[in-house]
Design a protein around this motif. Sequence first.
Motif, PDB file in Angstrom:
ATOM      1  N   MET B   1      -4.957   2.532  -7.077  1.00 31.06           N
ATOM      2  CA  MET B   1      -6.219   1.901  -7.408  1.00 31.06           C
ATOM      3  C   MET B   1      -7.382   2.535  -6.679  1.00 31.06           C
ATOM      4  O   MET B   1      -8.103   1.894  -5.951  1.00 31.06           O
ATOM      5  N   LYS B   2      -7.546   3.782  -6.823  1.00 30.63           N
ATOM      6  CA  LYS B   2      -8.674   4.415  -6.169  1.00 30.63           C
ATOM      7  C   LYS B   2      -9.953   4.195  -6.958  1.00 30.63           C
ATOM      8  O   LYS B   2      -9.959   3.501  -7.977  1.00 30.63           O
ATOM      9  N   GLU B   3     -11.016   4.806  -6.525  1.00 31.71           N
ATOM     10  CA  GLU B   3     -12.280   4.694  -7.228  1.00 31.71           C
ATOM     11  C   GLU B   3     -12.232   5.502  -8.528  1.00 31.71           C
ATOM     12  O   GLU B   3     -12.535   6.683  -8.550  1.00 31.71           O
ATOM     13  N   THR B   4     -11.869   4.858  -9.593  1.00 30.43           N
ATOM     14  CA  THR B   4     -11.796   5.597 -10.840  1.00 30.43           C
ATOM     15  C   THR B   4     -13.124   5.568 -11.573  1.00 30.43           C
ATOM     16  O   THR B   4     -13.369   6.396 -12.430  1.00 30.43           O
ATOM     17  N   GLY B   5     -13.963   4.589 -11.209  1.00 29.74           N
ATOM     18  CA  GLY B   5     -15.273   4.493 -11.846  1.00 29.74           C
ATOM     19  C   GLY B   5     -15.185   4.369 -13.344  1.00 29.74           C
ATOM     20  O   GLY B   5     -15.867   5.072 -14.067  1.00 29.74           O
ATOM     21  N   ARG B   6     -14.352   3.477 -13.823  1.00 31.77           N
ATOM     22  CA  ARG B   6     -14.124   3.430 -15.258  1.00 31.77           C
ATOM     23  C   ARG B   6     -15.204   2.699 -16.025  1.00 31.77           C
ATOM     24  O   ARG B   6     -15.644   3.135 -17.057  1.00 31.77           O
ATOM     25  N   ARG B  57       0.187  -4.100  -0.677  1.00 26.54           N
ATOM     26  CA  ARG B  57      -0.714  -5.067  -1.304  1.00 26.54           C
ATOM     27  C   ARG B  57      -1.591  -5.765  -0.280  1.00 26.54           C
ATOM     28  O   ARG B  57      -2.792  -5.981  -0.513  1.00 26.54           O
ATOM     29  N   LEU B  58      -1.021  -6.106   0.861  1.00 26.57           N
ATOM     30  CA  LEU B  58      -1.827  -6.732   1.910  1.00 26.57           C
ATOM     31  C   LEU B  58      -2.924  -5.784   2.357  1.00 26.57           C
ATOM     32  O   LEU B  58      -4.073  -6.188   2.545  1.00 26.57           O
ATOM     33  N   LYS B  59      -2.578  -4.505   2.467  1.00 22.60           N
ATOM     34  CA  LYS B  59      -3.583  -3.518   2.865  1.00 22.60           C
ATOM     35  C   LYS B  59      -4.707  -3.439   1.835  1.00 22.60           C
ATOM     36  O   LYS B  59      -5.892  -3.445   2.177  1.00 22.60           O
ATOM     37  N   ARG B  60      -4.339  -3.403   0.585  1.00 18.89           N
ATOM     38  CA  ARG B  60      -5.360  -3.291  -0.459  1.00 18.89           C
ATOM     39  C   ARG B  60      -6.196  -4.551  -0.585  1.00 18.89           C
ATOM     40  O   ARG B  60      -7.416  -4.490  -0.805  1.00 18.89           O
ATOM     41  N   LEU B  61      -5.547  -5.713  -0.445  1.00 23.82           N
ATOM     42  CA  LEU B  61      -6.304  -6.961  -0.491  1.00 23.82           C
ATOM     43  C   LEU B  61      -7.274  -7.035   0.686  1.00 23.82           C
ATOM     44  O   LEU B  61      -8.391  -7.546   0.552  1.00 23.82           O
ATOM     45  N   LEU B  62      -6.843  -6.515   1.822  1.00 28.45           N
ATOM     46  CA  LEU B  62      -7.734  -6.437   2.977  1.00 28.45           C
ATOM     47  C   LEU B  62      -8.924  -5.528   2.688  1.00 28.45           C
ATOM     48  O   LEU B  62     -10.077  -5.912   2.894  1.00 28.45           O
ATOM     49  N   GLU B  63      -8.635  -4.328   2.203  1.00 30.25           N
ATOM     50  CA  GLU B  63      -9.680  -3.348   1.915  1.00 30.25           C
ATOM     51  C   GLU B  63     -10.687  -3.896   0.903  1.00 30.25           C
ATOM     52  O   GLU B  63     -11.876  -3.600   0.964  1.00 30.25           O
ATOM     53  N   ASN B  64     -10.190  -4.673  -0.040  1.00 30.06           N
ATOM     54  CA  ASN B  64     -11.062  -5.188  -1.085  1.00 30.06           C
ATOM     55  C   ASN B  64     -11.723  -6.517  -0.714  1.00 30.06           C
ATOM     56  O   ASN B  64     -12.445  -7.097  -1.526  1.00 30.06           O
ATOM     57  N   GLY B  65     -11.422  -7.007   0.479  1.00 31.19           N
ATOM     58  CA  GLY B  65     -12.139  -8.176   0.971  1.00 31.19           C
ATOM     59  C   GLY B  65     -11.628  -9.517   0.488  1.00 31.19           C
ATOM     60  O   GLY B  65     -12.296 -10.534   0.662  1.00 31.19           O
ATOM     61  N   LEU B  66     -10.419  -9.553  -0.088  1.00 28.20           N
ATOM     62  CA  LEU B  66      -9.884 -10.826  -0.570  1.00 28.20           C
ATOM     63  C   LEU B  66      -9.210 -11.631   0.525  1.00 28.20           C
ATOM     64  O   LEU B  66      -9.106 -12.848   0.432  1.00 28.20           O
ATOM     65  N   ILE B  67      -8.728 -10.921   1.539  1.00 26.03           N
ATOM     66  CA  ILE B  67      -8.079 -11.588   2.664  1.00 26.03           C
ATOM     67  C   ILE B  67      -8.578 -10.955   3.963  1.00 26.03           C
ATOM     68  O   ILE B  67      -9.185  -9.891   3.954  1.00 26.03           O
ATOM     69  N   SER B  68      -8.303 -11.641   5.071  1.00 26.48           N
ATOM     70  CA  SER B  68      -8.600 -11.066   6.379  1.00 26.48           C
ATOM     71  C   SER B  68      -7.342 -11.185   7.233  1.00 26.48           C
ATOM     72  O   SER B  68      -6.390 -11.890   6.877  1.00 26.48           O
ATOM     73  N   ARG B  69      -7.344 -10.503   8.336  1.00 28.91           N
ATOM     74  CA  ARG B  69      -6.170 -10.513   9.199  1.00 28.91           C
ATOM     75  C   ARG B  69      -6.587 -10.654  10.647  1.00 28.91           C
ATOM     76  O   ARG B  69      -7.536  -9.993  11.095  1.00 28.91           O
ATOM     77  N   ARG B  70      -5.926 -11.518  11.374  1.00 28.75           N
ATOM     78  CA  ARG B  70      -6.168 -11.581  12.817  1.00 28.75           C
ATOM     79  C   ARG B  70      -4.829 -11.727  13.523  1.00 28.75           C
ATOM     80  O   ARG B  70      -3.826 -12.097  12.912  1.00 28.75           O
ATOM     81  N   ASP B  71      -4.825 -11.450  14.826  1.00 28.06           N
ATOM     82  CA  ASP B  71      -3.582 -11.552  15.577  1.00 28.06           C
ATOM     83  C   ASP B  71      -3.225 -13.009  15.814  1.00 28.06           C
ATOM     84  O   ASP B  71      -4.097 -13.868  15.962  1.00 28.06           O
ATOM     85  N   ASP B  72      -1.935 -13.258  15.856  1.00 31.61           N
ATOM     86  CA  ASP B  72      -1.445 -14.599  16.153  1.00 31.61           C
ATOM     87  C   ASP B  72      -1.359 -14.739  17.674  1.00 31.61           C
ATOM     88  O   ASP B  72      -0.624 -14.006  18.340  1.00 31.61           O
ATOM     89  N   ALA B  73      -2.107 -15.687  18.222  1.00 40.10           N
ATOM     90  CA  ALA B  73      -2.156 -15.847  19.675  1.00 40.10           C
ATOM     91  C   ALA B  73      -0.789 -16.222  20.243  1.00 40.10           C
ATOM     92  O   ALA B  73      -0.472 -15.917  21.388  1.00 40.10           O
ATOM     93  N   SER B  74       0.058 -16.840  19.424  1.00 39.77           N
ATOM     94  CA  SER B  74       1.332 -17.344  19.939  1.00 39.77           C
ATOM     95  C   SER B  74       2.449 -16.297  19.862  1.00 39.77           C
ATOM     96  O   SER B  74       3.561 -16.533  20.308  1.00 39.77           O
TER      97      SER B  74
END
Lengths: 170, 170
Positions: B1-6, B57-74
């Motif tokens: 899913m790169k920038e295809t500019g379709r 998929r997690l990486k791509r969803l992150l890149e596209n701003g649908l999800i975020s990720r943070r460290d689990d303190a526990s």
Amino acid sequence: MKETGRSGCPINLTLEILGDRWSLIVLRDMMFGNRRHFRELLSKSDEGIASNILADRLKRLLENGLISRRDDASHKQKGIYSLTEMGISLVPVFAAMADWGRRFLPVTPEMSIRAEILAEGGPVLWRKFMDELRFLHLDAPRPTQSILDDLTTAYREAVERKRVAEAETA
Amino acid sequence: MKETGRSGCPINLTLEILGDRWSLIVLRDMMFGNRRHFRELLSKSDEGIASNILADRLKRLLENGLISRRDDASHKQKGIYSLTEMGISLVPVFAAMADWGRRFLPVTPEMSIRAEILAEGGPVLWRKFMDELRFLHLDAPRPTQSILDDLTTAYREAVERKRVAEAETA
DNA sequence: GCCAACCGCTTGCAAAATGCAAGCGGTTCT
DNA sequence: AGAACCGCTTGCATTTTGCAAGCGGTTGGC
């Protein structure tokens, strides 16, 4: 997408049928662009689908009951593809996806005008549009108002506005 | 899913991000199953996603701003994935897709009970659910009513009904 | 009646995505 | 100390996609 039998979840089953990059594009062009022949879907698409992919997707949409196909009486080689009730019922899905896309993705103004109209009109407008699709694709009576005309006119005006604006700056 | 500019069409742009067999499955499990860790998404999925696909998929969803990720303190190795406002805004899309799927595809009763509730509740219920997701995933205040509890309880009861019915016939 | 243009759709092939199993370095639990 | 678990990667086979060319047949203009 063979019978993988992954789960009976409605989201999953929907994705097994429509979860790829082209199926919904084809249905979109049939629905909003009233493209009914293979060549129309092939060449008038903004995204440039390949002919073998289009043939495959049409076959799968047929197998899954989203569209139907009949011969064109005016041309022995042409087939006419129509939306079934199952396909027409995707209108709310398209409306929701288009509204989401126009709010969060870098859409162009002229391509999102129809999404705006559908979002503003809400379910009442969607039902009118579906009635019109039943007239165009099934054998339902013609509705008094053409939503497709409204959408297409709004789109053409937006394209024209863009053209004028670009001509001015040139 | 790169920038295809379709094309700048909202439907097309949405499909460039979400148009595959797994992205929406991952988001569904985060949204309706409240799965927030890699392992939860990997092993508790009804469909059995592969670990490399999930990572991608997690990486791509992150890149596209649908999800975020943070460290689990526990737990130093764990990451916690959260929906962003962009991801939460997919609720109406899921509701529309699930409603369509339950009407036209061979869903199982226990898997479609939540789709029914969402369809009956309509946009009012969706907004309440989104408010709850903002509490669970962002830092919004806790709503008075938990739609997720209602949905989960209804699902569990449907599973239990099925279990009892199957035990009777056995 | 001839020929160019068009019809839906297929074929061959390279590139990319997917699916599967194993495993890595590290952390946490007992 | 050892087993279980953590997110995530690697290697490899299979499937899907994308692209260009082309096939046999139909149609329309001259």
